[in-house]
Design a protein around this motif. Structure first.
Motif, PDB file in Angstrom:
ATOM      1  N   ALA A  62       0.956   2.433   5.159  1.00 24.01           N
ATOM      2  CA  ALA A  62       2.058   2.146   3.783  1.00 24.01           C
ATOM      3  C   ALA A  62       1.730   0.924   3.531  1.00 24.01           C
ATOM      4  O   ALA A  62       1.448  -0.054   3.958  1.00 24.01           O
ATOM      5  CB  ALA A  62       3.240   2.462   3.531  1.00 24.01           C
ATOM      6  N   ARG A  63       1.053   0.536   2.393  1.00 24.72           N
ATOM      7  CA  ARG A  63       0.241  -0.424   1.863  1.00 24.72           C
ATOM      8  C   ARG A  63      -0.105  -0.664   0.393  1.00 24.72           C
ATOM      9  O   ARG A  63      -0.440   0.186  -0.725  1.00 24.72           O
ATOM     10  CB  ARG A  63      -1.225  -0.717   1.987  1.00 24.72           C
ATOM     11  CG  ARG A  63      -2.490  -1.976   2.233  1.00 24.72           C
ATOM     12  CD  ARG A  63      -3.606  -1.922   3.140  1.00 24.72           C
ATOM     13  NE  ARG A  63      -3.773  -3.682   2.437  1.00 24.72           N
ATOM     14  CZ  ARG A  63      -4.833  -3.760   2.038  1.00 24.72           C
ATOM     15  NH1 ARG A  63      -5.884  -2.629   1.677  1.00 24.72           N
ATOM     16  NH2 ARG A  63      -5.889  -5.435   2.499  1.00 24.72           N
ATOM     17  N   LEU A  76      -2.771 -11.028   3.908  1.00 24.20           N
ATOM     18  CA  LEU A  76      -3.594 -11.654   2.608  1.00 24.20           C
ATOM     19  C   LEU A  76      -4.684 -10.710   3.583  1.00 24.20           C
ATOM     20  O   LEU A  76      -4.919 -10.453   4.238  1.00 24.20           O
ATOM     21  CB  LEU A  76      -2.949 -13.260   3.055  1.00 24.20           C
ATOM     22  CG  LEU A  76      -2.853 -14.134   3.193  1.00 24.20           C
ATOM     23  CD1 LEU A  76      -2.485 -15.738   2.965  1.00 24.20           C
ATOM     24  CD2 LEU A  76      -1.524 -13.258   1.693  1.00 24.20           C
ATOM     25  N   ASP A  77      -5.434 -10.373   1.999  1.00 20.56           N
ATOM     26  CA  ASP A  77      -6.803  -9.929   2.025  1.00 20.56           C
ATOM     27  C   ASP A  77      -7.785 -10.997   1.886  1.00 20.56           C
ATOM     28  O   ASP A  77      -7.767 -10.799   0.419  1.00 20.56           O
ATOM     29  CB  ASP A  77      -6.812  -8.326   1.579  1.00 20.56           C
ATOM     30  CG  ASP A  77      -8.105  -7.600   2.265  1.00 20.56           C
ATOM     31  OD1 ASP A  77      -9.298  -8.703   2.764  1.00 20.56           O
ATOM     32  OD2 ASP A  77      -8.113  -6.920   1.274  1.00 20.56           O
ATOM     33  N   GLN A 114      -7.154  -0.755   5.986  1.00 27.96           N
ATOM     34  CA  GLN A 114      -5.595  -0.135   5.295  1.00 27.96           C
ATOM     35  C   GLN A 114      -4.989  -0.158   7.360  1.00 27.96           C
ATOM     36  O   GLN A 114      -5.910   1.006   7.782  1.00 27.96           O
ATOM     37  CB  GLN A 114      -5.333   0.946   5.059  1.00 27.96           C
ATOM     38  CG  GLN A 114      -4.397   1.445   4.859  1.00 27.96           C
ATOM     39  CD  GLN A 114      -3.743   2.365   3.755  1.00 27.96           C
ATOM     40  OE1 GLN A 114      -4.948   3.506   3.437  1.00 27.96           O
ATOM     41  NE2 GLN A 114      -2.358   2.842   3.283  1.00 27.96           N
ATOM     42  N   VAL A 115      -4.157  -0.360   8.270  1.00 28.78           N
ATOM     43  CA  VAL A 115      -3.840   0.516   9.162  1.00 28.78           C
ATOM     44  C   VAL A 115      -3.477   1.212   9.542  1.00 28.78           C
ATOM     45  O   VAL A 115      -2.486   2.264   8.507  1.00 28.78           O
ATOM     46  CB  VAL A 115      -2.857  -0.714   9.779  1.00 28.78           C
ATOM     47  CG1 VAL A 115      -2.429  -0.031  11.062  1.00 28.78           C
ATOM     48  CG2 VAL A 115      -3.423  -1.893   9.797  1.00 28.78           C
ATOM     49  N   HIS A 116      -3.875   2.185  10.221  1.00 28.14           N
ATOM     50  CA  HIS A 116      -3.421   3.324  10.450  1.00 28.14           C
ATOM     51  C   HIS A 116      -2.611   3.570  11.985  1.00 28.14           C
ATOM     52  O   HIS A 116      -3.209   2.899  12.665  1.00 28.14           O
ATOM     53  CB  HIS A 116      -4.867   4.655  10.349  1.00 28.14           C
ATOM     54  CG  HIS A 116      -5.347   5.092   9.246  1.00 28.14           C
ATOM     55  ND1 HIS A 116      -6.028   3.710   8.625  1.00 28.14           N
ATOM     56  CD2 HIS A 116      -5.753   6.158   8.581  1.00 28.14           C
ATOM     57  CE1 HIS A 116      -6.361   4.245   7.572  1.00 28.14           C
ATOM     58  NE2 HIS A 116      -6.292   5.645   7.229  1.00 28.14           N
ATOM     59  N   GLU A 144       2.650  -4.279   3.743  1.00 31.62           N
ATOM     60  CA  GLU A 144       2.934  -3.267   4.409  1.00 31.62           C
ATOM     61  C   GLU A 144       3.763  -2.278   4.751  1.00 31.62           C
ATOM     62  O   GLU A 144       4.630  -3.545   5.249  1.00 31.62           O
ATOM     63  CB  GLU A 144       1.838  -3.702   5.726  1.00 31.62           C
ATOM     64  CG  GLU A 144       0.438  -2.905   6.008  1.00 31.62           C
ATOM     65  CD  GLU A 144      -0.184  -3.778   6.552  1.00 31.62           C
ATOM     66  OE1 GLU A 144      -1.098  -3.617   6.605  1.00 31.62           O
ATOM     67  OE2 GLU A 144       0.215  -4.209   7.648  1.00 31.62           O
ATOM     68  N   THR A 145       4.167  -1.895   5.230  1.00 34.30           N
ATOM     69  CA  THR A 145       5.393  -0.775   5.901  1.00 34.30           C
ATOM     70  C   THR A 145       5.380  -0.179   6.886  1.00 34.30           C
ATOM     71  O   THR A 145       4.296   1.057   6.527  1.00 34.30           O
ATOM     72  CB  THR A 145       6.058  -0.216   4.482  1.00 34.30           C
ATOM     73  OG1 THR A 145       6.740  -1.390   3.550  1.00 34.30           O
ATOM     74  CG2 THR A 145       7.573   0.098   4.730  1.00 34.30           C
ATOM     75  N   LEU A 146       5.421  -0.885   7.893  1.00 34.85           N
ATOM     76  CA  LEU A 146       5.404   0.206   9.019  1.00 34.85           C
ATOM     77  C   LEU A 146       6.283   1.611   9.242  1.00 34.85           C
ATOM     78  O   LEU A 146       6.751   1.753   8.279  1.00 34.85           O
ATOM     79  CB  LEU A 146       5.570  -0.685  10.751  1.00 34.85           C
ATOM     80  CG  LEU A 146       4.587  -1.417  10.800  1.00 34.85           C
ATOM     81  CD1 LEU A 146       5.279  -2.490  11.618  1.00 34.85           C
ATOM     82  CD2 LEU A 146       3.171  -1.406  10.442  1.00 34.85           C
TER      83      LEU A 146
END
Length: 248
Positions: free
Chosen positions: A129-130, A163-164, A120-122, A152-154
């Protein structure tokens, strides 16, 4: 004595003038307005697929030497320059290989602190939000492959899917990256299959001067492995549903 005009010579001259004018217009459009690019790798799946062809707006962030054909070293910085919006999909020149074009999504802006924790991006210490959504499904040679997909919502509301491929991938947990002034931090949407700003030895933060433009619209798309010149296969090889899609 009345002279008769040579229509054949006049017609040839007019044709040459039309061709020259058309070439000049094409050069101006490509240099200052829109440039076509194609997608050769899967680092931006599922936003962009291998075989997509798109137009990039070169005026979105102003102009640098990389906006010009052959990138002549005529000036430094950007003319009419502006910083991308977080979430923009941008084409840029790789700092370590300035003759190579890359396409990624802008995640971090100048002064930001970016970190990935557990995939998850910080941004500046706040998790982006993911949300888990339906799998991304591909079929190759009759075999179906499913990949986990997230929305994902910035912080500015820009939303897209990522994709993961792997649990605890190599860049699912990173140190904190400080985005320097005059730079942006970019990532591919196919997070486990993207060489991007997380890889400091190859990419790192991207100087604003290296931006070519913003990806805007798909104008053509072929199934992976197909060739554009094989026009006799187009009825079956073209992804018709992607024509005219906006890049978001």
């Amino acid at each position: 004595m009345t002279r008769v005009a040579d229509d054949s010579k006049g017609g040839l001259g007019e044709t040459v003038r039309v061709v020259i004018h058309a070439l000049l217009i094409a050069v101006v459009i490509r240099t200052f307005l829109f440039q076509p690019f194609n997608i050769p790798s899967g680092s931006m799946k599922d936003t962009l697929l291998v075989g997509d062809y798109l137009f990039v707006s070169k005026f979105s962030y102003g102009y640098s030497r990389y906006s010009l054909p052959f990138s002549p070293d005529l000036f430094q910085g950007r003319v009419f320059g502006s910083v991308p919006t977080r979430g923009d999909v941008v084409v840029f020149r790789l700092p370590k290989e300035p003759d190579v074009d890359y396409i990624k999504r802008v995640i971090g802006l100048p002064g930001d602190k970016i970190q990935v924790i557990g995939g998850q991006v910080h941004i500046n210490g706040v998790p982006v939000a993911r949300q888990r959504v339906d799998d991304f499904v591909e079929t190759e040679e009759g075999r179906e492959t499913r990949t986990r997909r997230f929305r994902e919502t910035l912080p500015n509301g820009v939303s897209y899917t990522t994709l993961d491929l792997y649990e605890n991938g190599f860049y699912d947990n990173t140190p904190v990256y400080d985005v320097p002034p005059g730079h942006v931090f970019v990532m591919g949407d196919n997070r486990d299959n993207s060489t991007d700003s997380r890889v400091l030895s190859q990419v790192g933060p991207i100087p604003l001067d290296h931006l070519i433009g913003r990806a805007q619209i798909l104008f053509f798309s072929l199934e992976e492995g197909e060739r554009a010149w094989a026009f006799w296969r187009w009825p079956w090889s073209i992804r018709w549903s992607r024509f005219g899609s906006l890049v978001r």
